[in-house]
Enzyme design. Sequence first.
Site, PDB file in Angstrom:
ATOM      1  N   CYS A  90       0.808  -1.227   0.000  1.00  0.00           N
ATOM      2  CA  CYS A  90       0.000   0.000   0.000  1.00  0.00           C
ATOM      3  C   CYS A  90       0.838   1.273   0.000  1.00  0.00           C
ATOM      4  O   CYS A  90       0.331   2.340  -0.349  1.00  0.00           O
ATOM      5  CB  CYS A  90      -0.933   0.031   1.204  1.00  0.00           C
ATOM      6  SG  CYS A  90      -1.949  -1.444   1.377  1.00  0.00           S
ATOM      7  N   HIS A 360      -8.578   3.196  -3.581  1.00  0.00           N
ATOM      8  CA  HIS A 360      -7.240   2.857  -3.085  1.00  0.00           C
ATOM      9  C   HIS A 360      -6.562   1.855  -4.022  1.00  0.00           C
ATOM     10  O   HIS A 360      -6.504   0.664  -3.737  1.00  0.00           O
ATOM     11  CB  HIS A 360      -7.383   2.284  -1.675  1.00  0.00           C
ATOM     12  CG  HIS A 360      -6.140   1.695  -1.081  1.00  0.00           C
ATOM     13  ND1 HIS A 360      -4.859   2.119  -1.392  1.00  0.00           N
ATOM     14  CD2 HIS A 360      -5.990   0.691  -0.159  1.00  0.00           C
ATOM     15  CE1 HIS A 360      -3.980   1.410  -0.693  1.00  0.00           C
ATOM     16  NE2 HIS A 360      -4.635   0.525   0.046  1.00  0.00           N
ATOM     17  N   CYS A 390      -1.529   2.536   6.504  1.00  0.00           N
ATOM     18  CA  CYS A 390      -1.186   1.191   6.936  1.00  0.00           C
ATOM     19  C   CYS A 390      -0.761   0.408   5.711  1.00  0.00           C
ATOM     20  O   CYS A 390      -1.076   0.776   4.575  1.00  0.00           O
ATOM     21  CB  CYS A 390      -2.358   0.526   7.642  1.00  0.00           C
ATOM     22  SG  CYS A 390      -3.864   0.377   6.653  1.00  0.00           S
TER      23      CYS A 390
END
Length: 405
Positions: A90, A360, A390
Amino acid sequence: MPEAVIVATARSPIGRAVKGSLRDMRPDDLVAQMVRAALAKVPELDPREIDDLMLGCGQPAGASGFNLARVVAVLTGMDHLPGTTVNRYCSSSLQTTRMALHAIKAGEGAVFISAGVETVSQYAKGNADGLPDTKNLIFAEAEARTAVFEAGGQTWTDPRCDGALPDIYIAMGQTAENVAQLTGVTRAEQDAFGVRSQNLAEKAIANGFWGRDIAPVTLADGTIVARDDGPRAGVTMEAVAALKPVFRPDGTVTAGNCCPLNDGAAAIVIMSDTRARELGISPLARIVSTGVTALSPEVMGLGPVEASRQALARARMTVNDIDLVEINEAFAAQVIPSARQLGVDEEKLNVNGGAIAVGHPFGMTGARLTSTLINSLAFHDRQLGLETMCVGGGQGMAMVLERLR
């Protein structure tokens, strides 16, 4: 010692995976358009001066395989330009920005492109169920509905896979449920945050902010896409509260309080402040500091806490010095406790909505948050910003930025 400054950003609209506006876009073509868009904003820069193209991708396989960064360099007509593809899931394209920062500080280059991409629509399909030919299901939120989270979080199994996966590969939705249970975040709080994200995104579309942040994408048929697929108008608590849990029958995470699966790309041009002055380029922002930390994969959603504290300490700042904060909204269940533990004022947090609304795309998110934060600081006339997220597998990453114009 030179400072690393950001002189241009470009981020694509974010499409919904499989059924959205960018579903047929190859990742290399999508990144190439964003690299061109970013470079077009700094015509003073001769592309032959760029030292490296560093590209973040959370699942660098299939259409995103080989060394995608080098493919993009060639696609954009820069045969001279080396490229490397980086995976920190991420935060992949925040990692590439950090690499540019380090190279500039070390005097090993003056101009870099930091980019990121994820096209979940283009993920390789490995069998009739649509699962990839890998046991790394860390990204497979769509498949997580059939997952079994065993007591103690020791294994993560799927009825369509043979055997158990190490606990580092727990589905992200399961980790969100763990965080909610650990920190006492309720379903109602998560739903309210999801509604907030959608309502703020709707407002930001109306006031022109997201139009400022997005670089349009041209599809193969000539169609121009200039808006994110995700934001929805008029989202209410009543509608979100009616949604069923996705990951556990008695859980709290729903499609209304977590991010969807997405496609998107972004690119950032980073250079030394010395070279920017020589070229007569007025920088957008200075990279003040970064931080990366790790924690148990089972509660990876709390990753922003220590990573942000580390970045703030390196900047010799506290969260009270920060004007605007972008915490990636993977799940409301993790943003809420992360923000609380950091002491973030809600009025400073994701003021234009976040990933629950806009999306995302894993490898894109680091660079997308950078673009959004810089544009938000300018739009709201603020100076200092913090971006953090995160990271699947149990990590957190953060960066402190100072707006310069």
